[in-house]
Scaffold this motif. Sequence first.
Motif, mmCIF file in Angstrom:
data_model
loop_
_atom_site.group_PDB
_atom_site.id
_atom_site.type_symbol
_atom_site.label_atom_id
_atom_site.label_comp_id
_atom_site.label_asym_id
_atom_site.label_seq_id
_atom_site.Cartn_x
_atom_site.Cartn_y
_atom_site.Cartn_z
ATOM 1 N N VAL A 1 20.939 44.500 34.001
ATOM 2 C CA VAL A 1 20.206 45.544 34.711
ATOM 3 C C VAL A 1 19.928 45.077 36.138
ATOM 4 C CG1 VAL A 1 18.161 47.026 34.716
ATOM 5 C CG2 VAL A 1 19.013 46.078 32.548
ATOM 6 N N SER A 2 20.299 45.894 37.124
ATOM 7 C CA SER A 2 19.901 45.583 38.505
ATOM 8 C C SER A 2 18.629 46.351 38.848
ATOM 9 C CB SER A 2 21.022 45.942 39.484
ATOM 10 O OG SER A 2 21.328 47.322 39.423
ATOM 11 N N GLY B 1 14.390 50.061 36.145
ATOM 12 C CA GLY B 1 15.016 48.869 35.587
ATOM 13 C C GLY B 1 14.128 48.108 34.616
ATOM 14 N N SER B 2 12.837 48.029 34.891
ATOM 15 C CA SER B 2 11.923 47.294 34.014
ATOM 16 C C SER B 2 11.811 47.965 32.646
ATOM 17 C CB SER B 2 10.539 47.181 34.661
ATOM 18 O OG SER B 2 9.969 48.457 34.884
ATOM 19 N N ILE B 3 11.895 49.297 32.622
ATOM 20 C CA ILE B 3 11.838 50.028 31.351
ATOM 21 C C ILE B 3 13.173 49.936 30.619
ATOM 22 C CG2 ILE B 3 11.324 52.253 30.268
ATOM 23 C CD1 ILE B 3 8.955 50.919 31.695
ATOM 24 N N VAL B 4 14.275 50.028 31.366
ATOM 25 C CA VAL B 4 15.612 49.886 30.762
ATOM 26 C C VAL B 4 15.707 48.577 29.983
ATOM 27 C CG1 VAL B 4 18.048 49.444 31.289
ATOM 28 C CG2 VAL B 4 16.861 51.327 32.417
ATOM 29 N N GLY B 5 15.321 47.489 30.643
ATOM 30 C CA GLY B 5 15.425 46.181 30.001
ATOM 31 C C GLY B 5 14.575 46.065 28.753
ATOM 32 N N SER C 1 3.866 48.892 30.773
ATOM 33 C CA SER C 1 3.954 49.813 31.901
ATOM 34 C C SER C 1 3.198 49.221 33.080
ATOM 35 C CB SER C 1 3.349 51.159 31.500
ATOM 36 O OG SER C 1 3.377 52.067 32.565
ATOM 37 N N LYS C 2 3.853 49.177 34.245
ATOM 38 C CA LYS C 2 3.194 48.628 35.427
ATOM 39 C C LYS C 2 3.338 49.595 36.594
ATOM 40 C CE LYS C 2 2.896 44.502 38.362
ATOM 41 N NZ LYS C 2 1.478 44.260 38.074
ATOM 42 N N GLU C 3 2.202 49.982 37.168
ATOM 43 C CA GLU C 3 2.193 50.856 38.337
ATOM 44 C C GLU C 3 1.597 50.104 39.519
ATOM 45 O OE1 GLU C 3 2.625 52.760 34.753
ATOM 46 O OE2 GLU C 3 0.589 52.131 35.325
#
Length: 334
Positions: free
Chosen positions: A150-151, A158-162, A300-302
């Motif tokens: 994932v790039s 990307g953080s959710i994909v991984g 989850s990070k915002e």
Amino acid sequence: MNKQIILKKRPQGLPEKDTWELQSNPVPEPGDGEVLIQQHYISLDPAMRGWINDSKSYIEPVKIDDVMRSGSIGKVIKSNNHPKFNEGDFVTGWGGVQQYVVTNGDNWYKVDPNLASLPTYIGTLGMPGMTAYFGILEVGKIKEGDVVLVSGAAGAVGSIVGQIAKIKGCKVVGIAGGEKKCNYIKEELGFDGAIDYKSENVHTAIKRECPKGIDVYFDNVGGEILDAALARLRMHARVVICGAISQYNNKENVKGPSNYLSLLVNRATMQGMVVMDYAKDYGKAAREMGGWIAQGKLKSKEDVYEGIENFHETFLRLFSGEKMGKLVLKVIEE
């Protein structure tokens, strides 16, 4: 008064501050069957850069002198005989970069602020999360044991994909910029490996982290990193083209991949995806991801900044890398 960010010109390269204008206009009144929403948070996404180009795309460009398009979340403060929304309801939709918006409710959805924070509903449970969910599951077609690269791995998508790939039993390697982000995706998000494109040769690092090659590459950046990933594809690999942030501000032609023949040799596929194609299934995805969040499997990070007048400098963080997770702008004045 309603503070609004208005598009004033079409930029060449990285948008300068005068691309937009901050205006104060009267708060609109809802007509019959409409609601007035006081917006709390605005979603800032790389796709916004493409929306201000006057070129053919999957969505009409933002018109000059119109409010800048964006996802948003806020509270209904006035309902004029609306069939679905009442005063006090929290709703999310396409409100644009402004403090108040009137709508008939089309493509707006009610949310429960007791189940998740408001920024989460425009992040992991909003467009970025939906993009990640459908991109990796429906387009990437991951299966247990796949090697997933994932790039933009520390970003909103990307953080959710991984993390979804890890939940599904894949080996996951992320590409990110800087030691802090690489540590974040490994230590906090549980990625198996990390590649720092700012301090190491990406070709060499992909070979180190994915010695047997890549089954799925989820691309958020394009350019040279896409080229490096194509060189390491395994047989029947899937490449998901979600974005190309490295190319959005080019003043010259987009740099395309020179290693595309790897698709032929490995019988691989490369497919673009736009999240709007999956709108009818958003509810199902939100329920599953909400369950993962509740179970502690999905983090989850915002990254929240304040003040609509700070829109431009906050927007630029999308391209400077000075953010972690989902970039959000708080526009309500308390």
